[in-house]
Design a protein around this motif. Structure first.
Motif, short mmCIF file in Angstrom:
data_model
loop_
_atom_site.label_atom_id
_atom_site.label_comp_id
_atom_site.label_asym_id
_atom_site.label_seq_id
_atom_site.Cartn_x
_atom_site.Cartn_y
_atom_site.Cartn_z
N TYR A 78 0.83 -1.20 0.00
CA TYR A 78 0.00 0.00 0.00
C TYR A 78 0.86 1.25 0.00
O TYR A 78 0.52 2.26 -0.62
CB TYR A 78 -0.95 0.00 1.20
N VAL A 79 1.99 1.21 0.71
CA VAL A 79 2.90 2.36 0.73
C VAL A 79 3.56 2.51 -0.63
O VAL A 79 3.70 3.62 -1.14
CB VAL A 79 3.96 2.19 1.84
N ASN A 80 3.95 1.39 -1.25
CA ASN A 80 4.62 1.45 -2.55
C ASN A 80 3.66 1.88 -3.66
O ASN A 80 3.97 2.78 -4.43
CB ASN A 80 5.22 0.09 -2.90
N ASP A 81 2.50 1.24 -3.74
CA ASP A 81 1.57 1.48 -4.85
C ASP A 81 0.57 2.60 -4.59
O ASP A 81 -0.04 3.12 -5.53
CB ASP A 81 0.79 0.21 -5.17
N GLY A 82 0.33 2.94 -3.32
CA GLY A 82 -0.70 3.91 -2.97
C GLY A 82 -2.05 3.21 -2.85
O GLY A 82 -2.17 2.01 -3.07
N THR A 83 -3.06 3.97 -2.47
CA THR A 83 -4.41 3.42 -2.33
C THR A 83 -5.42 4.34 -3.02
O THR A 83 -5.19 5.54 -3.13
CB THR A 83 -4.81 3.28 -0.84
N ARG A 84 -6.51 3.76 -3.46
CA ARG A 84 -7.59 4.55 -4.02
C ARG A 84 -8.41 5.12 -2.86
O ARG A 84 -8.32 4.64 -1.73
CB ARG A 84 -8.48 3.67 -4.89
N PRO A 85 -9.24 6.12 -3.13
CA PRO A 85 -10.14 6.60 -2.08
C PRO A 85 -11.02 5.45 -1.58
O PRO A 85 -11.45 4.61 -2.37
CB PRO A 85 -10.98 7.66 -2.79
N HIS A 86 -11.24 5.40 -0.27
CA HIS A 86 -12.03 4.30 0.30
C HIS A 86 -12.72 4.76 1.58
O HIS A 86 -12.37 5.79 2.15
CB HIS A 86 -11.15 3.08 0.57
N ILE A 87 -13.69 3.97 2.00
CA ILE A 87 -14.46 4.27 3.21
C ILE A 87 -13.96 3.38 4.34
O ILE A 87 -13.73 2.19 4.15
CB ILE A 87 -15.97 4.06 2.98
N ILE A 88 -13.79 3.97 5.52
CA ILE A 88 -13.36 3.23 6.71
C ILE A 88 -14.50 3.27 7.72
O ILE A 88 -15.01 4.35 8.04
CB ILE A 88 -12.09 3.84 7.33
N ARG A 89 -14.90 2.09 8.20
CA ARG A 89 -15.95 1.97 9.22
C ARG A 89 -15.40 1.18 10.40
O ARG A 89 -14.54 0.32 10.23
CB ARG A 89 -17.16 1.25 8.63
N PRO A 90 -15.92 1.42 11.59
CA PRO A 90 -15.45 0.65 12.76
C PRO A 90 -15.88 -0.81 12.67
O PRO A 90 -16.95 -1.12 12.16
CB PRO A 90 -16.13 1.35 13.95
N LYS A 91 -15.02 -1.71 13.14
CA LYS A 91 -15.35 -3.14 13.13
C LYS A 91 -15.78 -3.63 14.51
O LYS A 91 -16.73 -4.39 14.63
CB LYS A 91 -14.13 -3.96 12.68
N ASN A 92 -15.08 -3.20 15.54
CA ASN A 92 -15.34 -3.72 16.89
C ASN A 92 -15.79 -2.65 17.88
O ASN A 92 -15.74 -2.87 19.08
CB ASN A 92 -14.07 -4.39 17.43
N ALA A 93 -16.19 -1.50 17.40
CA ALA A 93 -16.62 -0.42 18.29
C ALA A 93 -17.75 0.35 17.62
O ALA A 93 -18.08 0.12 16.45
CB ALA A 93 -15.44 0.50 18.58
N GLY A 137 -7.45 8.43 -0.03
CA GLY A 137 -6.45 7.59 -0.69
C GLY A 137 -5.07 8.17 -0.45
O GLY A 137 -4.91 9.26 0.09
N THR A 138 -4.07 7.43 -0.85
CA THR A 138 -2.69 7.89 -0.68
C THR A 138 -1.93 7.73 -1.98
O THR A 138 -2.24 6.87 -2.80
CB THR A 138 -1.96 7.08 0.42
N LYS A 139 -0.93 8.56 -2.15
CA LYS A 139 -0.07 8.48 -3.31
C LYS A 139 1.04 7.48 -3.01
O LYS A 139 1.60 7.49 -1.92
CB LYS A 139 0.52 9.86 -3.59
N GLY A 140 1.34 6.61 -3.94
CA GLY A 140 2.39 5.62 -3.75
C GLY A 140 3.77 6.25 -3.79
O GLY A 140 4.00 7.23 -4.49
N SER A 141 4.70 5.67 -3.04
CA SER A 141 6.07 6.18 -3.03
C SER A 141 6.95 5.48 -4.06
O SER A 141 8.02 5.96 -4.39
CB SER A 141 6.68 6.04 -1.64
N HIS A 142 6.53 4.31 -4.55
CA HIS A 142 7.21 3.55 -5.61
C HIS A 142 8.67 3.26 -5.29
O HIS A 142 9.53 3.32 -6.17
CB HIS A 142 7.06 4.26 -6.96
N PHE A 143 8.95 2.91 -4.03
CA PHE A 143 10.33 2.62 -3.65
C PHE A 143 10.86 1.33 -4.28
O PHE A 143 12.06 1.20 -4.51
CB PHE A 143 10.49 2.58 -2.12
#
Length: 172
Positions: A78-93, A137-143
């Motif tokens: 995920y750090v290398n390639d980046g991520t697309r915009p996404h939704i985060i919801r709580p799982k255990n709370a 989302g995040t931009k990938g660093s492509h290391f």
């Protein structure tokens, strides 16, 4: 990280053969140099937050067959390639709790809290609690790709050094 980058060094093998260098001795030396240099380059060029991902980088050489540089942190892709915009919801709370923008989170008197620091003074504040986060989302660093390019760039230089060392030994 399951994905990897292949670098073809068959040209170096041919170069060793043309120079009359023992390929079975030269290839492991070249692979060891390339893997070590690639590992150092990758560690220097990857983003660092806690240092966990950098500490998970390692390299292995397999005789004269090949080498591998591995990043074992489970989030490295995920750090290398980046991520697309996404939704985060709580799982255990019931909600997601985090420090407000500009504040630092901590554990204070047995519960999570946040605090701001202004001109040497610290002010404690509460956490933000939400049911959903629309992550941009995040931009990938492509290391990984940068490391591949680095290795491709140094192959001729390292091959020539090994040939020069081998020819010195023959002429002694």
């Amino acid at each position: 990280m399951d994905e990897g980058v292949r670098v073809d060094i068959s040209g170096a093998k041919e170069q060793f053969q043309k120079a009359g260098v023992n390929v079975h001795r030269a290839m492991p030396k070249l692979l060891k140099k390339l893997a070590g240099s690639g590992e150092r380059f990758m560690k220097r060029n990857m983003p660092v937050d806690t240092g966990n991902m950098r500490a998970s980088v390692s390299s292995d050489v397999f005789d004269e067959v090949g080498a591998r540089i591995t990043v074992s942190a489970n989030y490295a892709q995920y750090v290398n390639d980046g991520t697309r915009p996404h939704i985060i919801r709580p799982k255990n709370a019931k909600c997601l709790a985090f420090a407000p923008f500009g504040a630092r989170g901590s554990l204070s008197r047995g519960h999570r809290t946040a605090f701001f620091t202004f001109g040497g003074k610290t002010v404690e504040t509460g956490l933000v609690c939400v049911k959903v986060v629309h992550h941009p989302g995040t931009k990938g660093s492509h290391f990984v790709e940068k490391t591949r390019d680095h290795i491709l760039k140094i192959i001729p230089t390292e091959s020539n050094k090994i040939i020069a060392d081998a020819l010195k030994d023959v002429n002694k």
